[in-house]
Design a protein around this motif. Structure first.
Motif, PDB file in Angstrom:
ATOM      1  N   THR A  68       0.854  -1.179   0.000  1.00 41.00           N
ATOM      2  CA  THR A  68       0.000   0.000   0.000  1.00 41.00           C
ATOM      3  C   THR A  68       0.895   1.234   0.000  1.00 41.00           C
ATOM      4  N   VAL A  69       0.672   2.112  -0.976  1.00 37.71           N
ATOM      5  CA  VAL A  69       1.574   3.247  -1.210  1.00 37.71           C
ATOM      6  C   VAL A  69       0.758   4.530  -1.207  1.00 37.71           C
ATOM      7  N   LEU A  70       1.285   5.528  -0.525  1.00 42.12           N
ATOM      8  CA  LEU A  70       0.714   6.870  -0.548  1.00 42.12           C
ATOM      9  C   LEU A  70       1.665   7.774  -1.334  1.00 42.12           C
ATOM     10  N   LEU A  71       1.162   8.388  -2.386  1.00 49.09           N
ATOM     11  CA  LEU A  71       1.903   9.401  -3.126  1.00 49.09           C
ATOM     12  C   LEU A  71       1.327  10.750  -2.736  1.00 49.09           C
ATOM     13  N   ARG A  72       2.179  11.704  -2.415  1.00 53.61           N
ATOM     14  CA  ARG A  72       1.682  12.997  -1.958  1.00 53.61           C
ATOM     15  C   ARG A  72       2.642  14.107  -2.369  1.00 53.61           C
ATOM     16  N   ASP A  77      -3.325  12.882   5.151  1.00 56.38           N
ATOM     17  CA  ASP A  77      -2.793  12.545   6.471  1.00 56.38           C
ATOM     18  C   ASP A  77      -3.539  11.383   7.113  1.00 56.38           C
ATOM     19  N   ALA A  78      -4.815  11.240   6.765  1.00 55.79           N
ATOM     20  CA  ALA A  78      -5.609  10.166   7.356  1.00 55.79           C
ATOM     21  C   ALA A  78      -5.128   8.785   6.927  1.00 55.79           C
ATOM     22  N   PHE A  79      -4.359   8.723   5.840  1.00 55.32           N
ATOM     23  CA  PHE A  79      -3.901   7.428   5.320  1.00 55.32           C
ATOM     24  C   PHE A  79      -2.456   7.117   5.719  1.00 55.32           C
ATOM     25  N   ALA A  80      -1.735   8.101   6.234  1.00 55.07           N
ATOM     26  CA  ALA A  80      -0.288   7.964   6.417  1.00 55.07           C
ATOM     27  C   ALA A  80       0.091   6.798   7.312  1.00 55.07           C
ATOM     28  N   SER A  81      -0.703   6.520   8.336  1.00 53.29           N
ATOM     29  CA  SER A  81      -0.323   5.466   9.278  1.00 53.29           C
ATOM     30  C   SER A  81      -0.635   4.062   8.767  1.00 53.29           C
TER      31      SER A  81
END
Length: 546
Positions: free
Chosen positions: A13-17, A49-53
């Motif tokens: 699971t990857v967050l791009l920001r 930010d809600a997904f960062a953790s």
């Protein structure tokens, strides 16, 4: 279909920001979450930010642009790889320079059974002619050499190669001291490609797919067939793509279908359709595209390989079998035959079924208002190559020399196709023109004939969603939740929104626009640079030192 995917256990699971995400779900998106190979969320930086953790990796985009990965809807993968790793004549400015490149390559590669070259175009040389066989023999030092013209519809070959194919002299298209066309060309091409070892072939395929990935291309449509390559090449490519990380490959096999047994064999090869380069005619550069009126520079009308009745039989059989059909057609007479044949098939099996099958036509260059309307009526997809116009269009280009300026100005009418509601899928026909997705979009947006230009946004859609739609998929080619996570990350200048009259407006945060921005592709400017390419959530390319 064949897709290059990794096991689910490898997906992270990857967050791009911190960038710009090109998404119709949110034209102002700056972040995206990818989960299990699909886009899970697209939105603003603050909401990210809600997904960062809950993610495995966070990628700081540092202002970069994220777009769907490109789909190149017409590629000859092995030939592309051989051109990348072998004798490339596309840069030769004169006939002597081309012969010098042959001489140097032959000397440097003594172990090659057959020397394969690509890319010469005599219309760009001051001599305005191809090499004679005697000139090629002298440069080849007695070696077998196969040099197709840039359009790959004719070739000059050395005597040593002809000696390996003695039957070529009795086939249509053979001329003692001129480029071979038709059946004679197909015979020598088969012999030349047959000399490529499995190891060389796999190396060429990997080189082509790696190059595609480095350009932000996540999917290619391989256009194979018995007159293009062979079954071993086709099957080996699909197997290689399925087993390794890289762009996914959808394969088309260009062979006529007469019944369900034929359709079953096409599927057993791994093809998604009996389409691609199923030749109705040839090419304009080689004087083999089939025209209603003679060429301006030669007293011929080209070659017709399939008539309307044969086209109708193929389309009807494919439609009955639930298989996509398609053809290579360039000249106006060839395109007339296609629409007549497809219309006849619709009369037999039903217009609704023909439209639902999304049959396709490759190149479709010399369209008329009547054939454009017929494409819309019959639900045909136009799989086209805007780089052709960039290379050969314009008042002084090869098209004008072959056809005269008035006919040449009618070629590649992309705006008319879009106005009529004809689906467009963009490709390169590589190695005929290079893999170059942003350059392709630029060529369509700045077509050399003003009335044929389309917006950058429309061109981008044709090179992303258009390629997926051409294989019957409406759920991909765009970054929205649920779509496959095929995307590319780009370093680019500021984003713009192009107006219909070719003006561009600088990107703003005005919510009334509601349109995601794209790079400014004005001629003379730098094209975006690919930093990362991801296919189904798996990274297949990262630019060094980024």
């Amino acid at each position: 279909m064949t897709e290059s995917t990794a096991p689910q256990s490898e997906h992270r699971t990857v967050l791009l920001r911190g960038g710009d995400v090109h998404s119709p779900a949110d034209p102002f998106a700056t972040a995206m979450v990818v989960e299990r190979g699909h886009v899970a969320w697209v939105g603003s930086e603050g909401a990210a930010d809600a997904f960062a953790s809950g993610v495995d990796d966070v990628i700081d985009l540092d202002g970069a642009l994220v777009t769907p990965a490109f789909t190149d809807a017409h590629v000859h993968t092995t030939s592309t790889g051989l051109a990348l790793t072998g004798l490339d004549l596309s840069g030769a400015a004169t006939l002597p320079e081309a012969l010098g490149l042959v001489r140097s390559y032959v000397a440097a590669h003594p172990a090659d059974r057959v020397v394969l070259g690509h890319g010469w175009d005599a219309t760009r040389w001051p001599e305005q002619r191809p090499p004679t066989r005697a000139e090629l023999d002298a440069a080849a030092d007695g070696r077998a050499v196969y040099l197709p013209r840039v359009d790959v519809h004719s070739a000059v070959v050395s005597t040593a190669l002809l000696d390996l194919v003695p039957q070529a002299a009795s086939l249509d298209g053979y001329r003692p001291d001129a480029p071979l066309t038709g059946a004679a060309h197909h015979a020598v091409r088969a012999a030349a490609h047959g000399a490529v070892s499995p190891r060389q072939r796999a190396g060429a395929q990997r080189a082509a797919l790696a190059h595609a990935a480095s350009l932000g291309i996540g999917t290619v449509h391989e256009c194979g067939g018995p007159d293009i390559s062979d079954e071993e090449d086709f099957i080996s490519l699909l197997k290689l793509a399925a087993g390794e990380r890289g762009p996914r490959v959808f394969g088309y096999w260009a062979e006529q279908v007469g019944d369900e047994k034929d359709a079953r064999r096409i599927r057993e090869l791994g093809a998604v359709g009996a389409a691609g380069d199923l030749f109705v005619d040839g090419s304009l550069g080689s004087h083999t595209a089939c025209l209603h009126e003679p060429y301006a520079d030669a007293p011929v009308t080209g070659a017709a390989h399939l008539d309307a009745a044969q086209i109708a039989a193929h389309v009807a059989a494919c439609t009955e079998a639930g298989l996509q059909a398609g053809f290579h057609a360039i000249g106006d007479a060839a395109l007339t035959a296609v629409v007549q044949g497809v219309r006849a098939a619709a009369g037999k099996v039903g217009l609704g079924r023909v439209r639902a099958a999304r049959h396709r036509v490759e190149h479709a260059e010399m369209l008329t208002p009547e054939t454009v309307a017929a494409f819309a009526e019959l639900g045909l997809t136009a799989s086209v190559q805007p780089a052709f116009d960039a290379a050969w269009g314009g008042e002084e280009g090869m098209y004008a020399r072959r056809l005269g300026a008035a006919r040449a100005r009618t070629l590649n009418p992309y705006a008319a196709l879009l106005r009529a509601g004809v689906p467009l899928a963009f490709g390169s026909d590589s190695p005929v023109t290079p893999l170059d997705p942003w350059g392709t979009v630029r060529a369509a947006a700045f077509h050399q004939t003003l009335e044929h230009r389309i917006s950058v946004r429309a061109g981008f859609t044709a090179h992303t969603r258009g390629g997926w739609r051409a294989v019957g998929r409406d759920d991909a080619g765009t970054l929205v939740p649920g779509a496959p996570a095929d995307y590319a990350v780009w370093r680019t200048e500021e984003l713009v929104v192009q107006a219909p009259d070719d003006r561009v407006a600088r990107w703003s945060t005005d919510p009334r626009s509601g349109t995601p921005g794209l790079p400014d592709l004005s001629p003379g400017g730098d094209l975006p640079v690919c930093l990362r390419t991801v296919v189904f959530g798996q990274t297949v390319y990262v630019r060094p030192n980024e």
